[in-house]
Design an enzyme around this catalytic site. Sequence first.
Site, short mmCIF file in Angstrom:
data_model
loop_
_atom_site.label_atom_id
_atom_site.label_comp_id
_atom_site.label_asym_id
_atom_site.label_seq_id
_atom_site.Cartn_x
_atom_site.Cartn_y
_atom_site.Cartn_z
N ASP A 134 -4.17 -2.12 0.24
CA ASP A 134 -3.82 -0.95 1.04
C ASP A 134 -5.08 -0.33 1.66
O ASP A 134 -6.05 -0.07 0.96
CB ASP A 134 -3.13 0.06 0.12
CG ASP A 134 -2.45 1.19 0.86
OD1 ASP A 134 -2.83 1.48 2.01
OD2 ASP A 134 -1.54 1.79 0.27
N HIS A 194 -5.01 2.51 3.82
CA HIS A 194 -4.81 3.87 4.34
C HIS A 194 -5.90 4.80 3.81
O HIS A 194 -5.89 5.18 2.64
CB HIS A 194 -3.42 4.38 3.96
CG HIS A 194 -2.34 3.69 4.73
ND1 HIS A 194 -1.71 2.57 4.27
CD2 HIS A 194 -1.79 3.96 5.96
CE1 HIS A 194 -0.81 2.17 5.17
NE2 HIS A 194 -0.83 3.00 6.20
#
Lengths: 485, 485, 136, 136
Positions: free
Chosen positions: C14, C16
């Site tokens: 991930d 983000h």
Amino acid sequence: MAEQITHDRLDWDELQAERTEVLASWPTGREVDLDEAVEYHRKMPLELNFGKRLLQAKEEGHTLAQPRAGVADLNSHRELLLFLQNEGGADLLPTTIDSYTRQNRYEEAEKGLAESVREGRSLLNGFPAVNHGVANCRSLVEALSVPVQVRHGTPDARLLAEITLAAGFTAYEGGGISYNIPYAKRVPLEKSLRDWQYVDRLVGYYEEQGITINREPFGPLTGTLVSPCISHSVAVIEAVLAAKQGVKNITLGYGQCGNITQDVAALQTLTILAEEYLQAENIDDVEITTVFHQWMGGFPADEAKAFGVISLGGITAALGKATKVIVKTTHEALGIPTKEANAQGIRATKQVLNMLQDQVYPENPNLAEEREIILQETRLILDRTLELGEGDWAKGAVRAFAAGVIDIPFAPSSQNAGRTMPARDNQGAVRFLSWGNLPFTKEIQDFHRAKLAERGQAEKRSPNFQMVIDDIYAIGQGRLIGRPR
Amino acid sequence: MAEQITHDRLDWDELQAERTEVLASWPTGREVDLDEAVEYHRKMPLELNFGKRLLQAKEEGHTLAQPRAGVADLNSHRELLLFLQNEGGADLLPTTIDSYTRQNRYEEAEKGLAESVREGRSLLNGFPAVNHGVANCRSLVEALSVPVQVRHGTPDARLLAEITLAAGFTAYEGGGISYNIPYAKRVPLEKSLRDWQYVDRLVGYYEEQGITINREPFGPLTGTLVSPCISHSVAVIEAVLAAKQGVKNITLGYGQCGNITQDVAALQTLTILAEEYLQAENIDDVEITTVFHQWMGGFPADEAKAFGVISLGGITAALGKATKVIVKTTHEALGIPTKEANAQGIRATKQVLNMLQDQVYPENPNLAEEREIILQETRLILDRTLELGEGDWAKGAVRAFAAGVIDIPFAPSSQNAGRTMPARDNQGAVRFLSWGNLPFTKEIQDFHRAKLAERGQAEKRSPNFQMVIDDIYAIGQGRLIGRPR
Amino acid sequence: METKTLVLGVIGSDVHAVGNKILEISLKEAGFNVVNLGVLVSQKEFVEAAVETSADAIMVSSLYGHGEIDVRGLREALIEAGIGDILMYIGGYLVVGSQEWSEVEAKFRNLGFDRVYPPSTLPEDFIPTLKEDLGM
Amino acid sequence: METKTLVLGVIGSDVHAVGNKILEISLKEAGFNVVNLGVLVSQKEFVEAAVETSADAIMVSSLYGHGEIDVRGLREALIEAGIGDILMYIGGYLVVGSQEWSEVEAKFRNLGFDRVYPPSTLPEDFIPTLKEDLGM
Ligand code: B12
Ligand code: B12
């Protein structure tokens, strides 16, 4: 009768006999006590005053969002408005009146109301405020924390005004032209103009007591391809007529046509024209604000597509710096909206209003040209109207409609010449395919002819009535211009 | 390694050893037979070619709508795309790849896929195309009647490209910078640039065989307050690098910032800059189209508000005449959207695209100024990059990032200086609070300083990091500018 | 009052990064000693950092939907490393799509998290609870 | 072939004039003899016009939501006037809000309408059926 009406202020004392008669025309009329009503208004919190809220927004350069909404039963209607206020975030609230009340058919409204309560669903398309009466309506106004307006479509709205203003409503939509020609078939214009002078005089009386009541001529008229010059002419005449009766806080309206440049130009010229013609009558103590109506014609049935139409309306209102915007819902093409759908329309609109609060549609030559066209066309209509009225706007209005000098497309009224025919040009701006008897110069006639010829060329057909039909269906079918497929 | 990379075209024959290695890195690589793939493409109906469809739209001046979408299982993914095509009316389709595949973790993707099939719901956030392989992917492409593109975020996308292009996909998103800096932490830029040269060279090979494959650098980067000059610089560099490898059909992207003037100026300058820098490299056979991404940062959780954001994006794309727009959904702030929500986003977008098809954002001095700023800033960055690269764009890119001459806000990559800090000005345009080492002239620095000072004054606070945080949350909270409350 | 140490990071594949940066800033402002591992953090890195810094709590973010797969075995790894009872929070978009929150919460509680936060959680929404949980 | 006569109008206090105008044009184009009563038409006007013109069918529109109340007794009035078996269509937004179409249709069939059309009906959607019903 056309000979009798003038635009002069009605004498308040002389009006009392008529007031007594109006108040006697339905039992709830007895509840109206004007002195007490003025007292009631004086005690109302200032933030509930519609006109004051509008002036604040105008000053701050914000656009406020207001839904339409009304159901038969009092409790349900109160709940509905509270929902739109709390869940929708409405800045301003409405109370939309049912169609029987609009035609003064209070008995039918009474039946519809009773049946609605019995069946637990509204059989009326709005709130029958006359039948509910002053006390009930006050319980409504008091429940809310934002200002609320009466919205309807009533040629003779005298009793409705007496009752709702006494009940603490601080804004009242309508006018002698805009609530007759699109909303009636056989009501003489002299009569509706005179009945609305009564309303305006009543508002003027409140103003004399220091109570601001906002008045709003109904801008969109038939809601279907109404060129700005037509609705602006009506708006200015109704503003002047209202001001003559002592109205001091006026919101002028315009219904989105869909070409952003034309729509912004329309919003900008509305105030210019109103101030110009008020000035000419030596009236300079009237506050003018504007209202932009999200697309008033046929909507797409699909809710997502409807959100697109709604957002485009909100965006145009924000970029054109309308003082408020009247919000449509995603149920527009399905029927009277649920409260949830109504709140969604407000929220989508407020999102774009907020995002564009600090942005404005850029000044540019096309915009200036569009403004110029609207100014010229409207002035031609208004000046000819005043000429016909021999200096009197009320007489002028009656004669202008009789002569087709003002002529609203698709209007049901027999008072309307019905000889104009609008169509979109190649950029989607609303022009005239036929201008009937509108007092246009050769230059302006050529302008419209050229604009439609340009579209005709692009579509390889000569401009004709099929274009108009195609344009009427277009937005509902997901486009702006009704191009042949 | 920075010393090794150049922007010169890779030798196709020399590349074959590497291709063999890449194809051997996962079993499905065996399915790739390039000659057969070219044959396959030749037989594909022309209307399925992505690049051709874009050129047609560009010519007609229409903006096409394309969603994002991908689920793990093949049948579910096919159904999803068919739904978006038929119920959403998507003009172009995507296949969004899952995050394990993006990090070349095919084993984890395999597990996720198996578990997804077992549980009957997608546990992956996209479609693991490598794991599915060529034949399966072809069954997908063949089921559709509009062109389809691979969309991902993969620093090393060589195998994915080999498989999906062989499978008949005609468009491939990504680039050595745009799919590294926002999407990775420790991948050296030299490596991702080189791996994307492989992809571009592969596309160039298809072009040599007469097969148009569209390439699209990922415009929005981190999607959060990315100033046009940053994303334009990356877009132009990736366009030049791709063209050097023989790519001929390129779509350059930009993510909506929210100030309409800035957004339109960004769309307009994107093509100008790309053509300018391609020309300077004597490349004149590349077709440039543009893509506008609806707001890529945090969304409001409320679906009605999200519709407002989506529509504003669609409207800006239409007025700015983007060739296509990438559509968000009302579930953006909730999680991967259902197919219904995805289709709704497309329909709302298409409604406004169609309504504004014949309208354009008006030319005006602010727009010209905004274009000028973007052009100047981007040229300063690009010229310094080329200088650093001693005439070589690949070397230049590596050195520019190392020097902070290109610096993407909020990017996770260690290759990124991370010294720029964006904030909105008083009209919501994205400016720099800190420009770090961006090679801005004193004049431009003063411009940004003045713009933020103006906002600071309006908000009675001096421009600081709290503004940035407020701006990051703002749209999600229903506004554009994060004003203090 | 003694400063508490938090290990912060976005797990799995991930990337983000925005929320992670904001969390770092807010937690520092709130007086914590923050060890931010950034994005793309493996379970191993979480465990090692927690051990090395004698952390008082681990704050896991997962935004991209694979959280469910990525965190399996993390509590067990912490136990194995001898810090099995360390406070552990998770927040973000924890599963693919939007599922009934109570089920998502239960799922991640079962996976060993002491508190589970939905998307759109603001720093002010959980920092008071965190202080309470750490006896501050 | 003999020309068929249609009486057209929007019933009750309803002023929606646009659809009515389009229907008039389309039905004339389709070869009918159209007697358009316009908007705000009472039951009495419908009955009288149908009798006077020896109409072959009555086309009622109701857009504004009060249709349900407005049409009650219309079929009975036609029977009383001696033209009880005249073909009668209705279309528009027949009730307030949007209700299950099958129920709305059943309701208006019970109220004496031979055919009932939902909103967004285009002329081409019903003109062929109308011709069939009139044996054209
Ligand atoms: C910006 C963004 C991106 C950028 C990220 C740039 C970067 N490197 O940072 C880009 C464009 C690169 C991107 C890529 C992808 N994204 Co993304 N992205 C977003 C978006 C729009 C905003 C995220 C953001 O920055 N928000 C602002 C910050 C401040 O909020 P936050 O991250 O939510 O963090 C706050 C809270 O969640 C909380 N919090 C977070 N962690 C923790 C931990 C604890 C312990 C606590 C208490 C609280 C807490 O506090 C934070 C501060 O308030 C969201 C959707 C949205 N929110 O609107 C999607 C979203 C997160 N992305 C998503 C996806 C799927 C992806 C992709 C796979 C691409 C795709 N399929 O479309 C890739 C994944 C790449 C990867 N390998 O990770 C999905 C996740 C779906 C799901 N879980 O079901 C979302 C929800 C969009 C969606 N609806 O599809 N994305
Ligand atoms: C324009 C409009 C107006 C204009 C009308 C101007 C005028 N004088 O004509 C104005 C602004 C004045 C107006 C006023 C009102 N309106 Co109005 N209006 C509309 C709107 C937006 C478009 C109607 C239209 O012109 N469509 C285009 C034409 C071509 O289509 P049509 O009228 O549907 O007709 C077609 C078909 O229905 C069909 N058809 C029609 N009749 C028949 C008959 C037969 C036998 C057959 C086979 C087919 C058929 O064929 C036609 C041609 O294709 C609709 C919503 C929408 N559709 O998007 C609301 C709508 C009809 N109005 C509505 C309402 C409630 C009102 C008001 C009460 C105000 C309010 N509460 O908001 C007043 C009522 C005034 C009154 N006393 O009647 C509601 C009705 C709700 C319901 N039934 O549940 C609607 C649906 C909006 C809404 N969702 O709330 N309205």
